[in-house]
Every structure is written in C-alpha cells, then in structure tokens.
Design a protein around this motif. Structure first.
Motif, PDB file in Angstrom:
ATOM      1  N   ASP A 174      -9.067  57.493  -2.301  1.00  8.36           N
ATOM      2  CA  ASP A 174      -9.512  58.882  -2.435  1.00  8.36           C
ATOM      3  C   ASP A 174     -10.744  59.193  -1.584  1.00  8.36           C
ATOM      4  O   ASP A 174     -11.175  60.343  -1.514  1.00  8.36           O
ATOM      5  CB  ASP A 174      -9.834  59.193  -3.902  1.00  8.36           C
ATOM      6  N   LEU A 175     -11.312  58.164  -0.964  1.00 11.65           N
ATOM      7  CA  LEU A 175     -12.503  58.389  -0.142  1.00 11.65           C
ATOM      8  C   LEU A 175     -12.136  59.142   1.135  1.00 11.65           C
ATOM      9  O   LEU A 175     -11.166  58.806   1.811  1.00 11.65           O
ATOM     10  CB  LEU A 175     -13.157  57.058   0.227  1.00 11.65           C
ATOM     11  N   THR A 176     -12.932  60.154   1.470  1.00  7.85           N
ATOM     12  CA  THR A 176     -12.735  60.908   2.707  1.00  7.85           C
ATOM     13  C   THR A 176     -13.668  60.361   3.784  1.00  7.85           C
ATOM     14  O   THR A 176     -14.538  59.524   3.509  1.00  7.85           O
ATOM     15  CB  THR A 176     -13.043  62.401   2.484  1.00  7.85           C
ATOM     16  N   GLU A 177     -13.501  60.852   4.998  1.00  9.97           N
ATOM     17  CA  GLU A 177     -14.388  60.429   6.083  1.00  9.97           C
ATOM     18  C   GLU A 177     -15.826  60.818   5.774  1.00  9.97           C
ATOM     19  O   GLU A 177     -16.763  60.067   6.078  1.00  9.97           O
ATOM     20  CB  GLU A 177     -13.936  61.059   7.404  1.00  9.97           C
ATOM     21  N   ASP A 178     -16.022  61.980   5.176  1.00 10.59           N
ATOM     22  CA  ASP A 178     -17.369  62.415   4.803  1.00 10.59           C
ATOM     23  C   ASP A 178     -17.981  61.464   3.787  1.00 10.59           C
ATOM     24  O   ASP A 178     -19.185  61.159   3.852  1.00 10.59           O
ATOM     25  CB  ASP A 178     -17.337  63.835   4.225  1.00 10.59           C
ATOM     26  N   ASP A 179     -17.169  61.001   2.827  1.00  8.48           N
ATOM     27  CA  ASP A 179     -17.667  60.039   1.831  1.00  8.48           C
ATOM     28  C   ASP A 179     -18.115  58.747   2.501  1.00  8.48           C
ATOM     29  O   ASP A 179     -19.162  58.184   2.156  1.00  8.48           O
ATOM     30  CB  ASP A 179     -16.577  59.724   0.805  1.00  8.48           C
ATOM     31  N   LEU A 180     -17.314  58.274   3.459  1.00  5.64           N
ATOM     32  CA  LEU A 180     -17.641  57.027   4.147  1.00  5.64           C
ATOM     33  C   LEU A 180     -18.917  57.168   4.970  1.00  5.64           C
ATOM     34  O   LEU A 180     -19.767  56.268   4.985  1.00  5.64           O
ATOM     35  CB  LEU A 180     -16.470  56.609   5.049  1.00  5.64           C
ATOM     36  N   GLU A 184     -21.340  59.275   4.390  1.00  9.69           N
ATOM     37  CA  GLU A 184     -22.452  59.375   3.451  1.00  9.69           C
ATOM     38  C   GLU A 184     -22.863  57.994   2.921  1.00  9.69           C
ATOM     39  O   GLU A 184     -24.050  57.663   2.867  1.00  9.69           O
ATOM     40  CB  GLU A 184     -22.056  60.279   2.285  1.00  9.69           C
ATOM     41  N   LYS A 185     -21.862  57.184   2.538  1.00 10.68           N
ATOM     42  CA  LYS A 185     -22.157  55.841   2.026  1.00 10.68           C
ATOM     43  C   LYS A 185     -22.777  54.968   3.116  1.00 10.68           C
ATOM     44  O   LYS A 185     -23.693  54.173   2.851  1.00 10.68           O
ATOM     45  CB  LYS A 185     -20.878  55.194   1.488  1.00 10.68           C
ATOM     46  N   PHE A 186     -22.294  55.127   4.361  1.00  9.18           N
ATOM     47  CA  PHE A 186     -22.856  54.358   5.466  1.00  9.18           C
ATOM     48  C   PHE A 186     -24.317  54.754   5.709  1.00  9.18           C
ATOM     49  O   PHE A 186     -25.177  53.892   5.920  1.00  9.18           O
ATOM     50  CB  PHE A 186     -22.033  54.596   6.731  1.00  9.18           C
ATOM     51  N   ALA A 187     -24.578  56.056   5.635  1.00  9.48           N
ATOM     52  CA  ALA A 187     -25.950  56.535   5.842  1.00  9.48           C
ATOM     53  C   ALA A 187     -26.884  56.007   4.758  1.00  9.48           C
ATOM     54  O   ALA A 187     -28.031  55.628   5.047  1.00  9.48           O
ATOM     55  CB  ALA A 187     -25.960  58.067   5.857  1.00  9.48           C
ATOM     56  N   VAL A 188     -26.409  55.991   3.521  1.00  7.76           N
ATOM     57  CA  VAL A 188     -27.218  55.454   2.419  1.00  7.76           C
ATOM     58  C   VAL A 188     -27.514  53.975   2.658  1.00  7.76           C
ATOM     59  O   VAL A 188     -28.638  53.504   2.456  1.00  7.76           O
ATOM     60  CB  VAL A 188     -26.500  55.649   1.069  1.00  7.76           C
ATOM     61  N   GLY A 189     -26.493  53.240   3.103  1.00 11.66           N
ATOM     62  CA  GLY A 189     -26.678  51.816   3.384  1.00 11.66           C
ATOM     63  C   GLY A 189     -27.681  51.579   4.495  1.00 11.66           C
ATOM     64  O   GLY A 189     -28.545  50.695   4.396  1.00 11.66           O
ATOM     65  N   VAL A 190     -27.581  52.372   5.552  1.00 15.35           N
ATOM     66  CA  VAL A 190     -28.535  52.248   6.672  1.00 15.35           C
ATOM     67  C   VAL A 190     -29.951  52.547   6.197  1.00 15.35           C
ATOM     68  O   VAL A 190     -30.909  51.856   6.581  1.00 15.35           O
ATOM     69  CB  VAL A 190     -28.143  53.195   7.827  1.00 15.35           C
ATOM     70  N   SER A 191     -30.093  53.563   5.346  1.00 11.05           N
ATOM     71  CA  SER A 191     -31.419  53.917   4.827  1.00 11.05           C
ATOM     72  C   SER A 191     -32.019  52.778   4.011  1.00 11.05           C
ATOM     73  O   SER A 191     -33.213  52.480   4.112  1.00 11.05           O
ATOM     74  CB  SER A 191     -31.324  55.178   3.953  1.00 11.05           C
TER      75      SER A 191
END
Length: 280
Positions: free
Chosen positions: A208-214, A216-223
């Motif tokens: 159910d994950l969209t590209e936007d979700d991915l 967002e999660k990648f950005a959180v991880g980078v932060s």
C-alpha cells in the motif's frame, strides 16, 4: 472407467505441481482461507485466471514439496516460505502486479451469518430502529440486555448495542437474534498474510506504500542519520554538507576576531566594518 489415484499418487502429483509452480513463479501471496467455501474459492480462481494460480493443500504437504524443490534444485530461496505455512493457508502464485492481485483477491469477500461458537473477527453492533418483530420476541432482547420499546405493534431497539466484541465467541442467543434480524455481520475471503517476492518476504501493508510514502520515509531516515553523524562528529555522506558549513562558520568566526583572513572573510570583515560605522 479410470481407477482413482491412490494417496501416494496424489502426493506425487501435488509435489510435481507445486515444484513446477516454484520454477515458473517468483512472486507468491500467502493467504489465510478461514471460512472460505469451495464455491467462493472457485470464483476467486476465475477472477485471477490469466496470470495467477491459487494452490491450496495441507501445510505438511506444502512444506514437504518446498523442501523437495530445494533439495532437487539446490535453490534454497523458497525455504523462507516454510515458517509462513501455519494455519489454514494457501498460496497464490502470480506474474502480475502484487498490489493489483491483492486488491482483486479482496473483492471476493462474502457476507456470512454469526454462527454459534465462531470467533468474531470484528465488533458487532446492532443499530437502533424498528426490527419488524412482534412483541412476543422481546425475550431475545431481554436476555441480551438490549433496551427496546413496542412501537406500532413491533419491537424497536432504542439505542445502538455492542452485541459481540472482536475476539469473543458467538453465543447461541446472539446468533439467534442476529438471524431473526437478518443481520449477516461478518464477511470472509482470502486474506493476504505475507508476500514473497524474489527471495524477500514482507508484510502486505508494504504493497500500500506509494512513491510519496517511500520518499517521506527515506527523508526521515536521512535526517536521523544526519543528526546522529553531527552529534558524534562522524562523517557521512548525509552529514558532510552540514559539517562543511559548520566548519566554514567556525573558520570565519576565527578570522573575524583575529588578523587571519581569506577572501571570503575579507568580504565579511568589510561588511561588519560598514555596519559599525553606520550604527556603531
């Protein structure tokens, strides 16, 4: 008339079928089949016909076939399926889009009555309103502590009532009342439990994950990586730009307070000098 195959022959045929599917498909949905009837399963098979195959069977037979395939081919990637073969489960082999196949499977849920002894998969709430039952039926409501009144010669439920809680077993009184009210509170179908894709096993929620979700999660991880790197002064690709900027600020601060200088610092010193003349 051809003789019926023996149990041993059936096992051999099943092993051959499952092993062939493992050779042809790299995507598999592990599905729960509790309370799914044969007609319903047949409809699901028709709906998925084309790029997907539904295979049911005893867990022991499926595990045995998976192990046999691994031993005969030396390919152990499918062994990760074995821990997932627990309970009343089946396998959907597919070459289609996993999300689309999962959504197609979900379409084939059918309503079902609350049978005695069944564990409720959801909360069951009886709505207020006229039941159409005559006053002689009030005993059912009294047993279950459902507030009612007589309106125009029929029983009317006054307020919403939580009749059965999720996880509780359906009692005989609850089942009888829901049957009288014509309420079929449950719906059943194949439920995707796990997804196998080219050696990886993951939860169906991932579909159910969209590209936007991915993103967002990648950005959180980078932060998080950046914050940790800066906190312990450990250089990483994510933290490098911030480290360079912070180092530049430190060098610039030293240059402003001392005679040491460089072209960029000269500009800042000149700017500060102008400010001090105008506002000093």
């Amino acid at each position: 008339m051809a003789p019926k195959p023996t149990k041993a022959e059936k096992k051999i045929a099943y092993d051959a079928k499952l092993c062939k599917l493992l050779e042809e498909y790299t995507q598999i949905l592990v599905v729960n089949a509790d309370n799914v009837g044969s007609n319903q399963l047949q409809n699901i098979r028709r709906g998925l016909r084309g790029d997907s195959i539904v295979l049911m069977g005893k867990n022991t037979m499926m595990k045995r076939s998976v192990r046999m395939h691994a031993e005969s081919t030396g390919n152990n990637v499918y062994l990760s399926l074995i821990p997932l073969l627990v309970g009343n489960v089946g396998l959907i082999f597919t070459k289609g889009d996993l999300k689309e196949v999962s959504e197609e499977v979900a379409k084939y849920k059918v309503g079902a009555p609350a049978r005695v002894g069944l564990v409720a998969p959801i909360d069951v709430v009886v709505p207020p309103g006229n039941t159409g039952l005559d006053p002689s039926q009030t005993s059912f409501f009294q047993v279950l502590n459902i507030p009612t009144k007589i309106n125009k010669g029929t029983v009317e439920i006054i307020t919403p009532v939580e009749l059965i809680k999720k996880g509780d077993k359906v009692g005989s009184s609850e089942a009888a009342l829901l049957s009288k009210l014509g309420i079929r509170p449950f719906s059943y179908g194949l439920v995707v439990l796990s997804v196998y894709d080219n050696g990886s096993v993951f939860s169906p929620e991932v579909l159910d994950l969209t590209e936007d979700d991915l993103v967002e999660k990648f950005a959180v991880g980078v932060s998080m990586v950046t914050a940790l790197s800066l906190a312990i002064s450990y250089p990483t690709l994510a933290a490098a730009p911030h480290m360079f900027i912070n180092a530049y600020k430190n060098v610039l601060a030293v240059a402003v307070e001392t005679d040491y200088s460089f072209p960029e610092a000269d500009k800042v010193k000149e700017y500060l000098k102008v400010l001090s003349l105008n506002f000093g």
